[in-house]
Design a protein around this motif. Structure first.
Motif, PDB file in Angstrom:
ATOM      1  N   ILE A 196       0.842  -1.205   0.000  1.00  0.00           N
ATOM      2  CA  ILE A 196       0.000   0.000   0.000  1.00  0.00           C
ATOM      3  C   ILE A 196       0.874   1.251   0.000  1.00  0.00           C
ATOM      4  O   ILE A 196       0.633   2.205  -0.746  1.00  0.00           O
ATOM      5  CB  ILE A 196      -0.944  -0.012   1.216  1.00  0.00           C
ATOM      6  CG1 ILE A 196      -1.963  -1.146   1.079  1.00  0.00           C
ATOM      7  CG2 ILE A 196      -1.644   1.335   1.372  1.00  0.00           C
ATOM      8  CD1 ILE A 196      -2.800  -1.384   2.328  1.00  0.00           C
ATOM      9  N   ALA A 197       1.934   1.235   0.829  1.00  0.00           N
ATOM     10  CA  ALA A 197       2.832   2.391   0.886  1.00  0.00           C
ATOM     11  C   ALA A 197       3.567   2.577  -0.440  1.00  0.00           C
ATOM     12  O   ALA A 197       3.785   3.705  -0.892  1.00  0.00           O
ATOM     13  CB  ALA A 197       3.838   2.207   2.022  1.00  0.00           C
ATOM     14  N   ALA A 198       3.928   1.475  -1.083  1.00  0.00           N
ATOM     15  CA  ALA A 198       4.676   1.542  -2.342  1.00  0.00           C
ATOM     16  C   ALA A 198       3.841   2.111  -3.482  1.00  0.00           C
ATOM     17  O   ALA A 198       4.384   2.648  -4.454  1.00  0.00           O
ATOM     18  CB  ALA A 198       5.187   0.149  -2.716  1.00  0.00           C
ATOM     19  N   ALA A 199       2.527   1.992  -3.361  1.00  0.00           N
ATOM     20  CA  ALA A 199       1.650   2.467  -4.432  1.00  0.00           C
ATOM     21  C   ALA A 199       1.655   3.987  -4.561  1.00  0.00           C
ATOM     22  O   ALA A 199       1.269   4.531  -5.594  1.00  0.00           O
ATOM     23  CB  ALA A 199       0.219   1.980  -4.193  1.00  0.00           C
ATOM     24  N   ASP A 200       2.131   4.680  -3.532  1.00  0.00           N
ATOM     25  CA  ASP A 200       2.073   6.137  -3.540  1.00  0.00           C
ATOM     26  C   ASP A 200       2.859   6.751  -4.694  1.00  0.00           C
ATOM     27  O   ASP A 200       2.464   7.778  -5.244  1.00  0.00           O
ATOM     28  CB  ASP A 200       2.587   6.687  -2.207  1.00  0.00           C
ATOM     29  CG  ASP A 200       2.265   8.156  -2.005  1.00  0.00           C
ATOM     30  OD1 ASP A 200       1.116   8.542  -2.278  1.00  0.00           O
ATOM     31  OD2 ASP A 200       3.153   8.910  -1.576  1.00  0.00           O
ATOM     32  N   ASN A 201       4.003   6.142  -5.043  1.00  0.00           N
ATOM     33  CA  ASN A 201       4.733   6.661  -6.206  1.00  0.00           C
ATOM     34  C   ASN A 201       4.876   5.586  -7.283  1.00  0.00           C
ATOM     35  O   ASN A 201       5.800   5.601  -8.092  1.00  0.00           O
ATOM     36  CB  ASN A 201       6.108   7.217  -5.810  1.00  0.00           C
ATOM     37  CG  ASN A 201       7.121   6.130  -5.504  1.00  0.00           C
ATOM     38  OD1 ASN A 201       6.771   5.042  -5.069  1.00  0.00           O
ATOM     39  ND2 ASN A 201       8.399   6.443  -5.736  1.00  0.00           N
TER      40      ASN A 201
END
Length: 296
Positions: free
Chosen positions: A247-252
């Motif tokens: 989920i955190a990796a999806a930000d960029n």
């Protein structure tokens, strides 16, 4: 002085960041024990600041490493294999202690690891032919696709395969021109930290591989959300942590390799070589040659 009176020189393990060996900026260490909970060493417990420093080092090294010829990268990786072979005894002892296996079995693991590194070194100048090439198009154009590295990649090393698994996830990342920030196995970080020493004494430029030890969840969180990290291999994360990191990796829009069971002793294939490659496609008009209308 007799052998029994001599004091042993205990090895000091450090992080490997930007071609140097810093202690954690926090000053923290944690005890590394064997499978029977006997003390082996104190490993540095890296912090979020160390993780950010590792990303900066990896980004700085990316231009030169990705811009090197594939053949040159293969030569450099082969040199690393030479250095690993020279430290065979050290890695055998560390793998045996870390994974709770016999010295003979650990020696076989180390041999397989060196062979795996050589295998990936041989792929550096071949993967382009496998994944790229000329594309047939309806029109007066050349259409060429070529693979290019993604950029800075975070690798969460396997928790249960401290050396063969480690190399199996790190080597393909750098073989294809990426740079790496590696979070070593939390319980068994010693082979990974020793690998940093090998890389420092080989021809690999500083910053191409950066090795952190410590708490996997603590280090993975800032790396997954870091805006200058382009990809992440979640192999060393458990199911709950992997979901949070994805989920955190999806930000960029990071490229993500999700954790799944792997037999590291089997043929690795090309899956991890292509996991962090982008495909660039170039169109170029053909030109006519005279009245006949032929082209090139």
């Amino acid at each position: 002085m007799s052998e029994s009176e001599r004091l042993s020189v205990f090895k000091t393990y450090k992080l490997y960041v930007g071609g140097k060996f810093p202690r954690s900026e926090s000053g923290r260490v944690y005890e590394v024990t064997d499978q029977k909970d006997r003390w082996l060493a104190n490993a540095p417990q890296a912090s979020r600041k160390d993780a950010r420093d590792a990303v900066s080092a990896a980004r700085k090294a990316f231009g030169g490493w990705s811009g090197a010829t594939a053949y040159n990268r293969g030569q450099v990786l082969y040199r690393v294999a030479e250095m690993l072979e020279g430290r065979r005894g050290q890695f055998t002892a560390e793998v045996a202690a870390s994974e709770g296996i016999s010295k003979s079995r650990a020696a076989a693991v180390v041999d397989a690891t060196v062979d795996r590194w050589v295998w990936y070194a041989g792929w550096t100048d071949k993967i382009g032919q496998v994944t790229g090439g000329a594309n047939p198009v309806a029109g007066p154009f050349f259409n060429l696709s070529t693979p290019e590295p993604t950029g800075v990649v975070t690798v969460l090393a396997p928790q249960d395969s401290s050396f063969l698994g480690l190399v199996s996830v790190v080597a393909p990342v750098i073989a294809t021109g990426n740079t790496a920030v590696v979070v070593a196995s939390e319980r068994s970080p010693l082979p990974a930290l020793s690998l940093g020493e090998v890389l420092a004494t080989s021809d690999l430029p500083g910053g191409v591989v950066n090795v952190l030890s410590g708490r996997t969840a603590e280090l993975a969180a800032p790396l997954a959300s870091h805006q200058d990290v382009n990809g992440i291999d979640l192999y060393g994360a458990d199911e709950t942590l992997a979901k949070e990191l994805e989920i955190a990796a999806a930000d960029n829009l990071k490229r993500v390799v999700r954790p799944h069971p792997v037999d590291f002793s089997a043929d690795p294939g090309t899956g991890r070589l292509t996991a962090f490659l982008e495909t660039k496609t170039v169109w170029h008009p053909t030109g006519g040659l005279g009245a006949s209308g032929s082209g090139y």
